[in-house]
Every structure is written in structure tokens, then in C-alpha cells.
Design a protein around this motif. Structure first.
Motif, mmCIF file in Angstrom:
data_model
loop_
_atom_site.group_PDB
_atom_site.id
_atom_site.type_symbol
_atom_site.label_atom_id
_atom_site.label_comp_id
_atom_site.label_asym_id
_atom_site.label_seq_id
_atom_site.Cartn_x
_atom_site.Cartn_y
_atom_site.Cartn_z
ATOM 1 N N TYR A 1 0.852 -1.191 0.000
ATOM 2 C CA TYR A 1 0.000 0.000 0.000
ATOM 3 C C TYR A 1 0.884 1.236 0.000
ATOM 4 N N SER A 2 0.338 2.318 -0.564
ATOM 5 C CA SER A 2 1.117 3.552 -0.647
ATOM 6 C C SER A 2 0.184 4.761 -0.638
ATOM 7 N N THR A 3 0.784 5.934 -0.514
ATOM 8 C CA THR A 3 0.072 7.214 -0.511
ATOM 9 C C THR A 3 -0.720 7.425 -1.794
ATOM 10 N N HIS A 4 -1.840 8.181 -1.647
ATOM 11 C CA HIS A 4 -2.626 8.690 -2.766
ATOM 12 C C HIS A 4 -3.802 7.772 -3.104
ATOM 13 N N GLY A 5 -4.855 8.406 -3.611
ATOM 14 C CA GLY A 5 -5.986 7.696 -4.186
ATOM 15 C C GLY A 5 -6.695 6.740 -3.255
ATOM 16 N N GLY A 6 -6.937 7.115 -2.011
ATOM 17 C CA GLY A 6 -7.582 6.190 -1.085
ATOM 18 C C GLY A 6 -6.653 5.098 -0.616
ATOM 19 N N LEU A 7 -5.378 5.351 -0.712
ATOM 20 C CA LEU A 7 -4.278 4.430 -0.374
ATOM 21 C C LEU A 7 -4.186 3.318 -1.411
ATOM 22 N N GLU A 8 -3.329 3.556 -2.380
ATOM 23 C CA GLU A 8 -3.176 2.644 -3.514
ATOM 24 C C GLU A 8 -2.732 1.255 -3.068
ATOM 25 N N ALA A 9 -3.332 0.237 -3.670
ATOM 26 C CA ALA A 9 -3.015 -1.155 -3.349
ATOM 27 C C ALA A 9 -2.360 -1.829 -4.550
ATOM 28 N N ARG A 10 -1.334 -2.618 -4.264
ATOM 29 C CA ARG A 10 -0.663 -3.430 -5.279
ATOM 30 C C ARG A 10 -0.398 -4.814 -4.718
ATOM 31 N N THR A 11 -0.282 -5.776 -5.599
ATOM 32 C CA THR A 11 0.039 -7.130 -5.167
ATOM 33 C C THR A 11 1.166 -7.697 -6.027
ATOM 34 N N SER A 12 1.853 -8.696 -5.465
ATOM 35 C CA SER A 12 2.903 -9.404 -6.195
ATOM 36 C C SER A 12 2.972 -10.827 -5.665
ATOM 37 N N THR A 13 3.272 -11.749 -6.537
ATOM 38 C CA THR A 13 3.449 -13.139 -6.103
ATOM 39 C C THR A 13 4.912 -13.497 -5.912
ATOM 40 N N ASP A 14 5.818 -12.630 -6.417
ATOM 41 C CA ASP A 14 7.239 -12.980 -6.378
ATOM 42 C C ASP A 14 8.137 -11.862 -5.846
ATOM 43 N N ARG A 15 7.550 -10.770 -5.398
ATOM 44 C CA ARG A 15 8.277 -9.615 -4.887
ATOM 45 C C ARG A 15 9.066 -8.895 -5.988
ATOM 46 N N ILE A 16 8.751 -9.198 -7.209
ATOM 47 C CA ILE A 16 9.377 -8.514 -8.347
ATOM 48 C C ILE A 16 8.315 -7.789 -9.172
ATOM 49 N N ALA A 17 7.336 -8.510 -9.688
ATOM 50 C CA ALA A 17 6.297 -7.939 -10.536
ATOM 51 C C ALA A 17 5.108 -7.496 -9.681
ATOM 52 N N PHE A 18 4.791 -6.194 -9.755
ATOM 53 C CA PHE A 18 3.701 -5.628 -8.959
ATOM 54 C C PHE A 18 2.581 -5.130 -9.864
ATOM 55 N N SER A 19 1.343 -5.388 -9.445
ATOM 56 C CA SER A 19 0.170 -4.956 -10.204
ATOM 57 C C SER A 19 -0.779 -4.187 -9.302
ATOM 58 N N ARG A 20 -1.436 -3.150 -9.851
ATOM 59 C CA ARG A 20 -2.425 -2.409 -9.095
ATOM 60 C C ARG A 20 -3.648 -3.290 -8.853
ATOM 61 N N SER A 21 -4.214 -3.167 -7.654
ATOM 62 C CA SER A 21 -5.399 -3.959 -7.336
ATOM 63 C C SER A 21 -6.494 -3.107 -6.712
ATOM 64 N N GLY A 22 -6.421 -1.790 -6.907
ATOM 65 C CA GLY A 22 -7.450 -0.911 -6.359
ATOM 66 C C GLY A 22 -6.895 -0.044 -5.250
ATOM 67 N N ASN A 23 -7.757 0.305 -4.300
ATOM 68 C CA ASN A 23 -7.402 1.134 -3.165
ATOM 69 C C ASN A 23 -7.898 0.479 -1.879
ATOM 70 N N ALA A 24 -7.286 0.867 -0.772
ATOM 71 C CA ALA A 24 -7.748 0.340 0.514
ATOM 72 C C ALA A 24 -9.199 0.728 0.759
ATOM 73 N N PHE A 25 -9.514 1.998 0.458
ATOM 74 C CA PHE A 25 -10.861 2.520 0.697
ATOM 75 C C PHE A 25 -11.524 2.919 -0.613
ATOM 76 N N ASN A 26 -12.689 2.368 -0.862
ATOM 77 C CA ASN A 26 -13.446 2.763 -2.042
ATOM 78 C C ASN A 26 -14.248 4.036 -1.791
ATOM 79 N N THR A 27 -14.646 4.242 -0.527
ATOM 80 C CA THR A 27 -15.407 5.422 -0.126
ATOM 81 C C THR A 27 -14.689 6.111 1.022
ATOM 82 N N PRO A 28 -14.360 7.380 0.901
ATOM 83 C CA PRO A 28 -13.645 8.073 1.976
ATOM 84 C C PRO A 28 -14.490 8.158 3.241
#
Length: 335
Positions: A68-95
């Protein structure tokens, strides 16, 4: 983990942790780029959606890395190998409704993710540039995945007249079961409060706001605390100097250690971090400019320093950096 950092330069909106790496060959492969001529290592190889600020990462029970990182409702990313990261939405959909009292843009910063008591916990900040009218929020999730977080409101807040700033939270759980939350930015520096494990909020039996790092002379630029315990010592990592100015950023990561979670934290030269102390762990070198906004996580192959830096070969774009940490000699060394 954009911060409301007093008097510091910001560029645009924030996108808000011989032996070389002999890494796990499969799911946890982690290869370093060639070493530069400086004393500091290049970040490990990461690909995909890696434009981040203030990253925090954890490995879920199924082996998936949640970032997770700053911005956009706390940006979420996932990885299966700690190399390739993909966006998966935000922590919060509604502020949550209380955010608007601290950020007109409803834009939270600097998340901190951990796993305690069978659930994922997240502390994060809501503020606006140049303001100490700030608050730290608390949320939980059963899975840690994007869109699954339930917010429980404010843990600690500051006002425009406060001499410290309630942003950049980091939860540390001691071996004796005590929970501590470090936070802070500029002004009078970094602070720590005790947390009640039953509520995730401030512990009613100790309302002290402890000072753990400060720069009483010169620039006040210190923020983004992270506390871990290793080999009998408590280590405080913090980001110093100017963030968020692209290739003009002077951010760097420093550390000190203590025998108590509330300090005093001393650097390698014995200088108290409450008095401008701090030993450099990672700073600008080559194309990797202004590393900071760090977090530390433990993985199967060791401790990881997870941070952002500004890419000098990509117009200062903020990107994810990950390095392993060695504790040889009693001090953290990135490699």
C-alpha cells in the motif's frame, strides 16, 4: 509514507519500506542491479506498477505480497514474487466522513500495514500540505486486500497550533505485548504513543507523547519513523531532508538504536536522535535520488527495507525500492 511537511518543497501530487543477494529462485526471487561506485546499493529489481510514495508491504498467509502507498484512497498493489507488482485498487473505495476535516481532497497518506491477532491492521494519515491540522486513522481487514478495510476513525490528531504533526504512523509491537505507534514530521520532530491492543487506539493508562527524534537546530526535516527490534536493541529508522522534489530531492534514510522503545535513540557516534543524530543507511547515488518514506518488513530471506526514490533517468518519477538489510556489527546495512 502527500505528507503535510512544514516548509518543504513538493512537486505535484504524491503517488503516495563477499555477499551479494543470493536470492530465492522461485516465488521470492530478488536480484540486485549492478552495484554503483558509491557505498550504497542499487534497489533490487522490481517491475510493473512501481510508481509509489511511502510504500508499506506485508506478505500474506498465502504468500502474496500486499503493498500500500500514498494517494488515491491508499493505492493497493500485489505481487506473487516480490518482483512484478500490479495495481489492485485502493484500501478505501469510499472516503470516511471524517477525512474532509483534514484534507479537502480526501487524500490519505503514508499507510502502515501489519498483521496482529488474526487480522490486518492499517494506520494512515490525513492532512494537507504545510498544515499540522492532521490526524492518524485506523482500519482493519480480514484479508488485507483492496476495498476490504473497515475504518475505526481517529487515533491521534494535531491542530494548527500544535508543535508536532500527526502523520507518517508506524506500529511497533514489543515482545512484552505492548503496542507503540511512532509518527511525526518536521516541527518538533518524531513522536511515539502507546496503543491499546484491544482497540487499536491510544492506551488510556499512558497518554504521554514521547519525543524520539528531532532537529532542534537548522532544518527541521525529519519524518516517517519506523521502529523494529533486533538483537536486543530497538532501531528507529527515519527520513531526513527534502522529499517530493523529483531529482532535486535530498531525502535520505538514517537510523539510531536504543534499549527502550521510547528511546533515547543514539547513532553510531553516540549522538541522540533528539539532537540531530542519525547514521545514514541509504542516500542518493547515481540515478537513485532521495530514498525515503521507508518501512521495514521481515520476509523469508531476511529483513527488507522498502522505500521510494526518484529516478534520475526517468524525469524524477517516484519508484519503489527494495533492499535486504544486514544487521552485522549491530547496525542496519542495506545490500
Amino acid at each position: 509514507m502527500i505528507h503535510a511537511k512544514s516548509a518543504r518543497t513538493r512537486a505535484g501530487s504524491r503517488f503516495r519500506r563477499g555477499r551479494r543477494l543470493a536470492v530465492l529462485a522461485a516465488a521470492t526471487a530478488f536480484a540486485l542491479l549492478p552495484t554503483s561506485a558509491s557505498a550504497y546499493p542499487n534497489p533490487g529489481r522490481v517491475t510493473g506498477d512501481i510508481v509509489v510514495h511511502d510504500p508499506t508491504m506485508i506478505r500474506a498467509s498465502d504468500g502474496t505480497y500486499l503493498l500500500y502507498s500514498t494517494h488515491g484512497g491508499l493505492e493497493a498493489r500485489t505481487s506473487t514474487d516480490r518482483i512484478a507488482f500490479s495495481r489492485s485498487g485502493n484500501a478505501f473505495n469510499t472516503p470516511p466522513s471524517w477525512w474532509k476535516n483534514y484534507s479537502s481532497s480526501n487524500d490519505p497518506w503514508a499507510p502502515d500495514i501489519s498483521y496482529q491477532g488474526g487480522k490486518y491492521l492499517m494506520y494512515y494519515a490525513v492532512s494537507s500540505f504545510g498544515s499540522s491540522n492532521s490526524a492518524i486513522g485506523f482500519a482493519t481487514s480480514s484479508s488485507g486486500k483492496a476495498g476490504t478495510w473497515t475504518d475505526y476513525g481517529i487515533v491521534h490528531s494535531t491542530t494548527g497550533s500544535s508543535n508536532y504533526n500527526a502523520i507518517d504512523p508506524n506500529l511497533f509491537v514489543d515482545g512484552d505485548g505492548k503496542w507503540w505507534l511512532s509518527f511525526g514530521s518536521w516541527w518538533s520532530g518524531l513522536k511515539m504513543i502507546r496503543i491499546d491492543p484491544s482497540t487499536g487506539k491510544q492506551y488510556s493508562g499512558d497518554k504521554t507523547v514521547y519525543g524520539i527524534a528531532s532537529r532542534p537546530t537548522g532544518t527541521k526535516a525529519v519524518e516517517a519513523p519506523t521502529v523494529v527490534k533486533r538483537n536486543g536493541y530497538y532501531y528507529l529508522f527515519a527520513s531526513y531532508d527534502t522529499c517530493c522534489a523529483g531529482t532535486s530531492s535530498t531525502y535520505k534514510i538514517k537510523a539510531g538504536r536504543a534499549t527502550s522503545p521510547t528511546g533515547p535513540y543514539l547513532d553510531k557516534n553516540g549522538v541522540n536522535m533528539m539532537n540531530n543524530g542519525g547514521s545514514v543507511v541509504l542516500e542518493s547515488h547515481g540515478r537513485y535520488i532521495g530514498p525515503g518514506g521507508q518501512s521495514v518488513m521481515s520476509d523469508v530471506d531476511g529483513d527488507l527495507l522498502v522505500y521510494h526514490y526518484y529516478d534520475g533517468e526517468d524525469n524524477g518519477t517516484p519508484k519503489l525500492g527494495v533492499n535486504l538489510l544486514s544487521w552485522s556489527g549491530g547496525w542496519p546495512t542495506a545490500y
